[in-house]
Write a protein that holds these residues in place. Structure first.
Motif, PDB file in Angstrom:
ATOM      1  N   SER A   1       0.922  -1.139  -0.314  1.00 59.54           N
ATOM      2  CA  SER A   1       0.165  -0.172  -0.011  1.00 59.54           C
ATOM      3  C   SER A   1       0.838   1.180  -0.030  1.00 59.54           C
ATOM      4  O   SER A   1       0.377   2.383  -0.469  1.00 59.54           O
ATOM      5  N   PHE A   2       2.118   1.173   0.348  1.00 62.85           N
ATOM      6  CA  PHE A   2       3.126   2.389   0.466  1.00 62.85           C
ATOM      7  C   PHE A   2       3.829   2.419  -0.875  1.00 62.85           C
ATOM      8  O   PHE A   2       4.734   3.321  -1.041  1.00 62.85           O
ATOM      9  N   ASP A   3       3.543   1.396  -1.880  1.00 64.52           N
ATOM     10  CA  ASP A   3       4.477   1.315  -3.115  1.00 64.52           C
ATOM     11  C   ASP A   3       4.565   2.751  -3.766  1.00 64.52           C
ATOM     12  O   ASP A   3       5.595   3.165  -4.617  1.00 64.52           O
ATOM     13  N   HIS A   4       3.147   3.324  -4.024  1.00 66.01           N
ATOM     14  CA  HIS A   4       3.053   4.453  -4.736  1.00 66.01           C
ATOM     15  C   HIS A   4       3.614   5.736  -4.396  1.00 66.01           C
ATOM     16  O   HIS A   4       3.505   6.936  -5.040  1.00 66.01           O
ATOM     17  N   ASP A   5       3.704   5.754  -3.038  1.00 65.27           N
ATOM     18  CA  ASP A   5       3.927   7.190  -2.422  1.00 65.27           C
ATOM     19  C   ASP A   5       4.843   7.040  -1.040  1.00 65.27           C
ATOM     20  O   ASP A   5       4.516   7.901  -0.088  1.00 65.27           O
ATOM     21  N   LEU A   6       5.678   5.980  -1.188  1.00 62.14           N
ATOM     22  CA  LEU A   6       6.697   5.833  -0.007  1.00 62.14           C
ATOM     23  C   LEU A   6       7.332   7.499   0.375  1.00 62.14           C
ATOM     24  O   LEU A   6       7.373   7.251   1.761  1.00 62.14           O
ATOM     25  N   ASP A   7       7.908   7.923  -0.280  1.00 61.20           N
ATOM     26  CA  ASP A   7       8.639   8.822  -0.057  1.00 61.20           C
ATOM     27  C   ASP A   7       8.054   9.998   0.578  1.00 61.20           C
ATOM     28  O   ASP A   7       8.279  10.664   1.745  1.00 61.20           O
ATOM     29  N   ALA A   8       6.807  10.192   0.112  1.00 60.81           N
ATOM     30  CA  ALA A   8       5.744  11.355   0.778  1.00 60.81           C
ATOM     31  C   ALA A   8       5.360  10.884   2.226  1.00 60.81           C
ATOM     32  O   ALA A   8       5.285  11.713   2.964  1.00 60.81           O
ATOM     33  N   VAL A   9       5.034   9.311   2.337  1.00 59.12           N
ATOM     34  CA  VAL A   9       4.793   8.939   3.676  1.00 59.12           C
ATOM     35  C   VAL A   9       5.963   9.131   4.403  1.00 59.12           C
ATOM     36  O   VAL A   9       5.923   9.438   5.724  1.00 59.12           O
ATOM     37  N   ILE A  10       7.158   9.152   4.157  1.00 56.91           N
ATOM     38  CA  ILE A  10       8.346   9.280   4.840  1.00 56.91           C
ATOM     39  C   ILE A  10       8.556  10.789   5.357  1.00 56.91           C
ATOM     40  O   ILE A  10       8.802  11.233   6.528  1.00 56.91           O
ATOM     41  N   ASP A  11       8.250  11.513   4.347  1.00 58.35           N
ATOM     42  CA  ASP A  11       8.475  13.073   4.423  1.00 58.35           C
ATOM     43  C   ASP A  11       7.372  13.438   5.467  1.00 58.35           C
ATOM     44  O   ASP A  11       7.360  14.440   6.390  1.00 58.35           O
ATOM     45  N   ARG A  12       6.228  12.903   5.402  1.00 55.25           N
ATOM     46  CA  ARG A  12       5.140  13.281   6.271  1.00 55.25           C
ATOM     47  C   ARG A  12       5.350  13.036   7.730  1.00 55.25           C
ATOM     48  O   ARG A  12       4.954  13.800   8.729  1.00 55.25           O
ATOM     49  N   ALA A  13       5.851  12.183   7.882  1.00 54.50           N
ATOM     50  CA  ALA A  13       6.427  11.298   9.196  1.00 54.50           C
ATOM     51  C   ALA A  13       7.374  12.320   9.654  1.00 54.50           C
ATOM     52  O   ALA A  13       6.988  12.774  10.867  1.00 54.50           O
ATOM     53  N   ARG A  14       8.270  12.720   9.033  1.00 54.96           N
ATOM     54  CA  ARG A  14       9.395  13.621   9.399  1.00 54.96           C
ATOM     55  C   ARG A  14       8.671  15.024   9.637  1.00 54.96           C
ATOM     56  O   ARG A  14       8.980  15.637  10.885  1.00 54.96           O
TER      57      ARG A  14
END
Length: 268
Positions: free
Chosen positions: A16-29
């Motif tokens: 489920s994270f394949d399409h937006d993994l970088d954005a997920v990590i950025d949002r977490a930070r």
């Protein structure tokens, strides 16, 4: 907003994270999550967790293991693969491993065998253990007791059990991981009453993303995929139940996680 949080269990290798993994990590930070430990839980998932962790030096780390759901895939080749993964510096714990008699996706003898073999890896490497237990408390304790004196620190990840289970783990000096299960009024209300008994130096927080979206989020997200960005919400809910300032809970869980996994201070 809380800062310098550590999510000790995020399944960022999930499809489920394949399409937006970088954005997920950025949002977490952006939401105060300074570091994340990515869960490896299968033969395919553990190398994927390591692959992602290598993309965030000093921020992302990984575990490597085989979840009891996948215990049937634990062959001699799987054991060799795991041992190779544990030679990599980004891999900071053995697991997710343990027992799950709730769903029995793998036969119980296969679960017990895979668990014991992974405990051998932990004994050989000296790495901490990232543990799973559901509806298998007595067998879980019995297998771990066979390795008494040979294992390092242990965290029972995503703790959802009853008071007697929590007390048994704490008596043995183990750590406890709390997720958004705490926020589920249907299944997690009992946790709100017993988390007060967890010493601060034994308590850590995690999202278990993409699972276990906190049900107390307001406004409610339009989707059901959990993300590490919601870790601060879990921390605040936990702090309320423990009668603490959320800043205090955040600082304590972060200090505990850094010591448990041997994590460095994150890069500026």
């Amino acid at each position: 907003m809380l800062h310098d949080l550590i999510d000790i269990g995020a399944n960022l290798g999930h499809e489920s994270f394949d399409h937006d993994l970088d954005a997920v990590i950025d949002r977490a930070r952006a939401h105060g999550v300074a570091q994340m430990v990515l869960t490896g839980a299968s033969r395919a998932g553990s190398p994927r967790a390591l692959e992602i962790a290598r993309q965030g030096p000093g921020v992302l780390f990984a575990t490597a293991g085989v979840h009891p759901h996948h215990a049937s895939e634990y062959t001699a080749e799987a054991d060799a693969e795991l041992r190779e993964l544990h030679r990599q510096p980004e891999v900071v714990a053995v697991g997710e491993c343990g027992l799950d008699y709730h769903r029995d996706f793998s036969p119980r003898p296969a679960q017990r065998r895979a668990f014991s073999l992974q405990l051998e890896i932990a004994a050989d490497t000296g790495k901490p253990l990232f543990l799973h237990q559901r509806d298998a408390h007595e067998d879980f304790l019995a297998i771990l007791a066979e390795f008494e004196g040979r294992l390092g620190p242990r965290v029972v990840h995503c703790f959802t059990g009853e008071r007697h289970e929590l007390e048994a783990y704490l008596e043995r000096g183990w750590h406890i991981g709390i997720t958004g299960w705490l926020c589920d009024e249907r299944r997690g209300a009992h946790l709100r009453e017993i988390v007060t008994g967890i010493p601060a130096d034994r308590l850590m927080i995690e999202t278990d993303a993409p699972y276990l979206m906190p049900r107390t989020l307001r406004p409610k997200p339009s989707h059901r995929r959990n993300e590490p960005m919601f870790l601060g919400h879990i921390c605040a809910e936990l702090a309320r139940d423990r009668g603490e300032d959320p800043v205090q809970t955040a600082a304590a869980t972060t200090a505990t996680a850094r010591a448990f996994f041997g994590l460095p201070q994150p890069p500026a």
